[in-house]
Design an enzyme around this catalytic site. Structure first.
Site: not given
Length: 342
Positions: A148-150
């Protein structure tokens, strides 16, 4: 040439994947699916791709993905797990940009994502696609769970501290901010211009679905469960993630040297000079993660600043980085774009 299919090519990660892949010298796009836009030319929906993509969107129910060597799923959570086994059985490799295969504890995944997992037998096989940790496993994989991005920004920021065993892993804090594209291309009130512009807010404080993914990744490096307070925020910008990370130092260490040595051979992690403050615009449109490490007033708190483009290193760019590794290509091929400024 790698024959590539994209399932779900109309979201922000899908069009970013297209932008990158049309410039990749070893890729041939074969199929791009969209149920809603079936029959429409890709460049009709995305004029930025005019002259770059001649394909039309295909109905996913009719698309022949078996002709591909590799299929990217740029779809909502819950889609890839329905179709992946069939593709793997006919020799097609899969990179899922959603969360279907990221969390190894299936019950934990079902709790956070609110649905029953359709392919729990594949979760154990899936390789978590963070190259800076799992590069050798990625080389041999046929199924990649793209991070995921985070989680990408947070893990890359914390990893050197965790691996060195020099911080209190029971009380980590990740204070993170994301641009509105992180919410996807679907129409929702909170991402309307009049709602998101000239505004700043936190969300998901009681619990965010990226929390178990980050805990899993950091716990694997510390070899014990980690305690993490993770607070995301929505900022009035289109792209970018800024993670401000806090940890209590347990041992005297040259932090700058620690980070520089950890990432010296990583093509997409840029450790900035001591005292730096990375900006999200310094990675806009690129696959770089830029990191700075601080020790305010020489105290026992370490503050790490980690910035990425959520659509590139946080999604499509990292997916192509994984593809390059899987196929034995130079890791930077097709993704060493210079960040956009302004």
């Amino acid at each position: 040439m790698i024959k590539v299919g994209i399932v779900g090519g109309t979201g922000y990660t899908g069009v970013e994947l297209l932008r990158i892949l049309v410039q990749h010298p070893k890729v041939r796009l074969k199929v791009i699916t969209s149920r809603q836009e079936s029959g429409m030319g890709v460049d009709e929906l995305f004029p930025s791709l005019r002259g770059q993509v001649a394909l039309k969107f295909s109905d996913p129910a009719q698309a022949d993905l078996s002709q591909c060597d590799l299929v990217f799923f740029a779809t909502p959570n819950g889609v890839a797990m329905q179709q992946t086994k069939k593709l793997l059985d006919v020799g097609v490799k899969v990179i899922d940009l959603a969360a279907d295969f990221r969390i190894k504890d299936v019950a934990e995944w079902e709790k956070w994502y609110g649905m029953q997992h359709a392919s729990p037998e594949l979760v154990a096989e899936a390789v978590y696609g963070l190259p800076e940790v799992n590069r050798e496993k990625i080389r041999q994989a046929r199924l990649i769970a793209n991070p995921g991005c985070y989680p990408t920004a947070v893990q890359l920021g914390f990893l050197p501290l965790i691996e060195a065993g020099i911080v209190d892993v029971d009380h980590l804090v990740a204070d993170t901010k994301s641009g509105v594209s992180g919410a996807g291309r679907k129409a929702e009130v909170h991402t309307l211009f009049a709602e998101a512009a000239d505004n700043f807010k936190s969300y998901g404080v009681p619990g965010h679905r990226h929390l178990p993914e980050i805990r899993q990744g950091l716990g694997a490096r510390s070899q014990k469960p980690v305690g993490l307070t993770f607070v995301p925020h929505l900022t009035p910008m289109i792209r970018g993630i800024h993670a401000t990370l806090y940890a209590r130092l347990l041992k005297e260490t040259d932090l700058q040297a620690l980070y520089e040595e950890r990432y010296i051979d990583e093509p997409f992690v840029d450790v900035l000079p001591a005292g730096s403050h990375p900006q999200t615009r310094s990675v806009r449109g690129s696959n770089f993660c830029r990191i700075a490490v601080h020790r305010p007033q020489g105290g026992d708190m370490v503050v790490v600043l980690s910035v990425t483009d959520n659509l590139v290193k946080g999604a499509a760019g990292q997916a192509v980085q994984n593809m390059n590794i899987m196929y034995g290509l130079p890791e930077t091929m097709g993704i060493k774009h210079v960040p956009l400024l302004p």
